[in-house]
Scaffold this motif. Sequence first.
Motif, PDB file in Angstrom:
ATOM      1  N   UNK A   1       0.815  -1.215   0.000  1.00 50.75           N
ATOM      2  CA  UNK A   1       0.000   0.000   0.000  1.00 50.75           C
ATOM      3  C   UNK A   1       0.853   1.272   0.000  1.00 50.75           C
ATOM      4  N   UNK A   2       2.138   1.104   0.314  1.00 46.47           N
ATOM      5  CA  UNK A   2       3.123   2.185   0.212  1.00 46.47           C
ATOM      6  C   UNK A   2       2.735   3.449   0.996  1.00 46.47           C
ATOM      7  N   UNK A   3       2.572   3.351   2.317  1.00 44.76           N
ATOM      8  CA  UNK A   3       2.241   4.537   3.117  1.00 44.76           C
ATOM      9  C   UNK A   3       3.428   5.502   3.207  1.00 44.76           C
ATOM     10  N   UNK A   4       3.129   6.754   3.481  1.00 44.03           N
ATOM     11  CA  UNK A   4       4.235   7.697   3.736  1.00 44.03           C
ATOM     12  C   UNK A   4       4.836   7.476   5.107  1.00 44.03           C
ATOM     13  N   UNK A   5       3.974   7.128   6.073  1.00 47.70           N
ATOM     14  CA  UNK A   5       4.437   6.994   7.460  1.00 47.70           C
ATOM     15  C   UNK A   5       3.987   5.657   8.028  1.00 47.70           C
TER      16      UNK A   5
END
Length: 468
Positions: free
Chosen positions: A138-142
């Motif tokens: 999902x490649x979250x920023x945080x």
Amino acid sequence: MSNQTQKIKITFIAAECAPLAKVGGLADVIGSLPSALSQDKLDISIIIPAYETILKNWSNQFTNYQKEIQVKFDHSIKSVTIHQIIINSIPIYLIENKKYLSTGLIYPKSDASSGGSEEEAKRFLFFSQAALTFAQESNPQIIHCHDWHTGIIPHLIKYQNLPFKSILTIHNLAYQGIYSGQLVNQLLATNFPTKTVNCLRQGIINADYVTTVSPNYAQEILTPEFGCGLSPALKKKKNHLIGILNGLDLKIYNPANDPLITTNYSTNNLSKKIKNKFFLQKKFHLQEDSQIPLLSIVCRLTPQKGITLLREIIPRLMEMDTQLILLGSGLSTYEKFLKSFNRKYPQKFHAEIGFNGQLAHQVYAGSDIFLMPSKFEPCGLGQMIAMRYGTIPVAHAVGGLKDTIQNKKNGFLFENYQSEDFYQIIKKTLVFYRQPSKWLKLQKSAMTTDFSWQKSAQEYLKLYQKIS
């Protein structure tokens, strides 16, 4: 740019989440903070293990989402199944693996502490690796990690050169996840040169920001007394360390409409609270009397919670016109002496060994005074819940207890961690109890203290915006 693409994507990774898997306050925070955060500005998901109890009790509420992923662990590829459940509009992803995560209880140790066993290391290191592997989809920023269970993740993010920012929230510094360096290297293909690896320390060193669960505790843990051996690492991080007070889910903890208590009440009809007291007295075969002050404790039976102080003063309390109910489980030595008090003071004392969520609500609602003699307390939720129910807390002036209790305004605090000081503050509290107008004022002040997540959620939002 659309509203959706402007959202900061955040993944919480934690070992507990209420109501799915709860042992301590960590579960309450993970269960309530995400839904309190701004859904307009943040895209939040949660990853937790699919414990056996979750698969048994919640699988009928899983969505149709199911995914198989492969995880590198212990020199081989392990398969895991990802399930999804949506609670309060937040997607929670559950990692199932029979060998490491989905068999047995949540923790190997009954008091939920970190004992450093190989079984424990494999469970939570595997969970950390699996959660990080899944998060890459999902490649979250945080990635927002919580406590020692996931403390290794900020290190793995750097070691594996992943494009995530990380935050570590410390809910309890005393539990650290310390394992053999050789074992960690074997399981995670890392190259730690040290004899042992302290997972919480690795999280502190490698996270972009460290938070803890009250402003006062954030200052305390910089000192040797409260730093649990990690104050040097925390001091180096102090410009990236903040304390944000936990909140309560006010929908769950509301005496006006709580379905778990005998009789609902509010500040407008506090006289109805007494019916909850009669219920407890009858249930535990105590003398049914509205005038006798009913004291209570709901906690894990660990040294942190001040059980030693309690043990020293129980005989003196029992000589007074008081009653005491305790609900909790933990160290067998504590359970044993509490059971002996059940036999010694059958009409004045009752220790209910174990944990029962409904009974906890009933104790908060039915008692007059709530005791929290904690040696240290990062935040503490018990005092907030008690106040919400008009039950006055008596607590040691440390950590979040000091941040949330105003002495003689919504509760009582004692400064020195000594049984005599604890006993004397209870005596002072009982003086107030016997003055109905003063006591009513205290109760109303306690019940109207703001413990919502609103302010704290704004502080987390600012932090997410700062580092994204």
